[in-house]
Design an enzyme around this catalytic site. Structure first.
Site, PDB file in Angstrom:
ATOM      1  N   GLY A 110       0.845  -1.210   0.000  1.00 64.69           N
ATOM      2  CA  GLY A 110       0.000   0.000   0.000  1.00 64.69           C
ATOM      3  C   GLY A 110       0.867   1.242   0.000  1.00 64.69           C
ATOM      4  O   GLY A 110       0.553   2.251   0.615  1.00 64.69           O
TER       5      GLY A 110
ATOM      6  N   ASP B  61      -0.065  -7.196  -5.271  1.00 65.11           N
ATOM      7  CA  ASP B  61      -1.470  -7.263  -4.871  1.00 65.11           C
ATOM      8  C   ASP B  61      -1.537  -8.111  -3.606  1.00 65.11           C
ATOM      9  O   ASP B  61      -1.262  -9.312  -3.637  1.00 65.11           O
ATOM     10  CB  ASP B  61      -2.266  -7.914  -6.017  1.00 65.11           C
ATOM     11  CG  ASP B  61      -3.741  -8.054  -5.664  1.00 65.11           C
ATOM     12  OD1 ASP B  61      -4.132  -7.681  -4.534  1.00 65.11           O
ATOM     13  OD2 ASP B  61      -4.492  -8.548  -6.525  1.00 65.11           O
TER      14      ASP B  61
ATOM     15  N   TYR C 151     -13.585  -0.681   9.289  1.00 61.99           N
ATOM     16  CA  TYR C 151     -12.161  -0.343   9.427  1.00 61.99           C
ATOM     17  C   TYR C 151     -11.683  -0.680  10.836  1.00 61.99           C
ATOM     18  O   TYR C 151     -10.675  -1.362  11.025  1.00 61.99           O
ATOM     19  CB  TYR C 151     -12.012   1.155   9.140  1.00 61.99           C
ATOM     20  CG  TYR C 151     -10.637   1.754   9.359  1.00 61.99           C
ATOM     21  CD1 TYR C 151      -9.519   1.305   8.655  1.00 61.99           C
ATOM     22  CD2 TYR C 151     -10.475   2.835  10.243  1.00 61.99           C
ATOM     23  CE1 TYR C 151      -8.281   1.906   8.834  1.00 61.99           C
ATOM     24  CE2 TYR C 151      -9.235   3.436  10.425  1.00 61.99           C
ATOM     25  CZ  TYR C 151      -8.148   2.962   9.717  1.00 61.99           C
ATOM     26  OH  TYR C 151      -6.930   3.569   9.900  1.00 61.99           O
TER      27      TYR C 151
ATOM     28  N   LEU D  16       1.626   3.614  -1.990  1.00 60.95           N
ATOM     29  CA  LEU D  16       1.299   4.924  -2.570  1.00 60.95           C
ATOM     30  C   LEU D  16       0.163   5.620  -1.822  1.00 60.95           C
ATOM     31  O   LEU D  16      -0.434   6.567  -2.313  1.00 60.95           O
ATOM     32  CB  LEU D  16       0.980   4.783  -4.068  1.00 60.95           C
ATOM     33  CG  LEU D  16       2.145   4.227  -4.901  1.00 60.95           C
ATOM     34  CD1 LEU D  16       1.813   4.258  -6.383  1.00 60.95           C
ATOM     35  CD2 LEU D  16       3.450   4.975  -4.651  1.00 60.95           C
TER      36      LEU D  16
ATOM     37  N   GLN E  75      -1.072   7.529   1.993  1.00 57.60           N
ATOM     38  CA  GLN E  75      -0.596   8.749   2.663  1.00 57.60           C
ATOM     39  C   GLN E  75       0.798   8.587   3.262  1.00 57.60           C
ATOM     40  O   GLN E  75       1.599   9.523   3.263  1.00 57.60           O
ATOM     41  CB  GLN E  75      -1.589   9.147   3.771  1.00 57.60           C
ATOM     42  CG  GLN E  75      -1.278  10.492   4.401  1.00 57.60           C
ATOM     43  CD  GLN E  75      -2.066  10.744   5.682  1.00 57.60           C
ATOM     44  OE1 GLN E  75      -2.749   9.845   6.198  1.00 57.60           O
ATOM     45  NE2 GLN E  75      -1.986  11.952   6.209  1.00 57.60           N
ATOM     46  N   LEU E  76       1.110   7.388   3.776  1.00 57.68           N
ATOM     47  CA  LEU E  76       2.357   7.222   4.536  1.00 57.68           C
ATOM     48  C   LEU E  76       3.508   6.619   3.741  1.00 57.68           C
ATOM     49  O   LEU E  76       4.674   6.780   4.097  1.00 57.68           O
ATOM     50  CB  LEU E  76       2.095   6.327   5.766  1.00 57.68           C
ATOM     51  CG  LEU E  76       0.996   6.780   6.728  1.00 57.68           C
ATOM     52  CD1 LEU E  76       0.859   5.787   7.867  1.00 57.68           C
ATOM     53  CD2 LEU E  76       1.320   8.160   7.280  1.00 57.68           C
TER      54      LEU E  76
HETATM   55  C1  AKB Z   1      -9.183   7.652   9.493  1.00 64.57           C
HETATM   56  O1  AKB Z   1      -9.645   8.760   9.767  1.00 64.57           O
HETATM   57  O2  AKB Z   1      -9.846   6.699   9.091  1.00 64.57           O
HETATM   58  C2  AKB Z   1      -7.700   7.456   9.723  1.00 64.57           C
HETATM   59  C3  AKB Z   1      -7.450   6.947  11.097  1.00 64.57           C
HETATM   60  C4  AKB Z   1      -7.553   7.851  12.250  1.00 64.57           C
HETATM   61  O3  AKB Z   1      -7.167   5.807  11.248  1.00 64.57           O
HETATM   62  N1  AKB Z   1      -6.998   8.670   9.501  1.00 64.57           N
END
Ligand code: AKB
Length: 330
Positions: A26, A70, A159, A28, A30-31
């Protein structure tokens, strides 16, 4: 940047020890690119392989190797690990909190099945594996101010659920198989490179919109307090933690943070530099997510066990972001 502010090569590795060969998945997001810069500075360009399924820009290709990987293709990953003699995996691939809610099946595949692949690979090939977790791994039943390292989690986003799963599976593999699993729970990370699909993204977008158009419509209410950190601190924490000796680690998953602020407090700080910035508020579904997350993150265990210290507070962060965004995006 952190890569250039480091005091020199091999801060943690003595000259005679071999540099680890590192795969970033992953890469590319943000980090990834900034993380690769920091690791390349310390371990050599060729030893850090950035990977993604996205086509890289010329800039992404500038500082070292990039390959297609992938995370849903176990055999493909296996081939990469073997052919490149990988020692460490930094597993950044994930759908963030807001975007995950819009496509739950995809989030399950990427965040959960993808994690299964990399963790199993790390076990088979005896790799050190770093997986970021998040303040999003907590939920409405968690204490929110402060949120300690070990407490009730029960998140309400896919998430968050996938990150709790990653934390628990990693700890389990560590205890059962001796896997060198390392995980930091990050707060909202602020960088001039845009994040994608998170709940904390407003704290990046306001700099871009504010500098370009002098106005910003915020999707969170003005008093929504969330923990945050500047990207240099985030990567410094990752680097220190990756290199922390085993005997310093009392656990495999640590909270880390730098500051906590509300949109109102951040905008007031930005207005010191851009006085004509016009802010409006129009809360959307991300507000419901933020309402269940920690307001203040207790990272005292990371500070105690392996010496975590942040550098950027809100005033320094704002100055630095205005400088970064003006130089690179305006
Ligand atoms: C999000 O907002 O989903 C992320 C996080 C805080 O994990 N930046």
């Amino acid at each position: 940047s952190i890569a250039s502010s480091n005091t020199g090569l091999n801060r943690f590795h003595d000259k005679n020890s071999k540099s680890p060969r590192i795969l970033i998945t992953g890469g590319l997001g943000q980090l990834g690119t900034e993380c690769a810069k920091l690791l390349r500075k310390n371990y050599g360009d060729e030893n850090v392989i950035l990977s993604d399924i996205i086509k890289p820009s010329d800039e992404n290709l500038m500082s070292g190797p990039f390959i297609f990987a992938d995370i849903l293709d176990f055999k493909g990953l296996q081939k990469i690990v073997v052919n490149n003699r990988i020692d460490w995996i930094i597993h950044f691939s994930a759908l963030l909190s807001a975007i995950g809610e819009q496509n739950v099946p995809l989030a399950v595949r990427v965040n959960i099945e993808g994690l299964h692949n990399v963790i199993e690979l790390a076990k088979q090939y005896n790799l050190r594996i770093f997986v970021p977790s998040t303040i999003g791994a907590f939920g409405p039943d968690s204490p929110r101010n402060p949120t300690p390292n070990v407490t009730i989690q029960r998140p309400r986003t896919i998430y968050g659920v996938s990150k709790v799963h990653a934390e628990l599976l990693g700890e389990y593999y560590h205890h059962k198989f001796g896997l060198d699993f390392r995980c930091l729970r990050f707060p909202g990370v602020i960088s001039s490179d845009p994040p994608g699909g998170g709940t904390t993204d407003y704290a990046v977008s306001v700099f871009h919109e504010g500098l370009l158009h002098k106005k910003y419509e915020c999707y969170l209410e003005p008093e929504t307090r969330l923990p945050m950190m500047y990207i240099d601190d985030c990567l410094e924490a990752l680097f220190q933690f990756l290199n922390a000796p085993e005997d310093k680690l009392r656990r495999r998953v640590y909270n880390v943070t730098a500051m906590s602020f509300t949109p109102e407090e951040l905008f007031a700080e930005i207005k010191k530099h851009i006085p004509d910035l016009h802010i409006t508020y129009n809360p959307d579904s991300r507000q419901n997510i933020a309402n269940t997350w920690p307001q203040v993150f207790d990272d005292s265990e990371a500070r105690r066990d392996w010496g975590w210290q942040h550098e950027y507070d809100i005033d320094k962060l704002v100055l630095r972001m205005i400088q970064d965004v003006s130089e690179n995006f305006i």
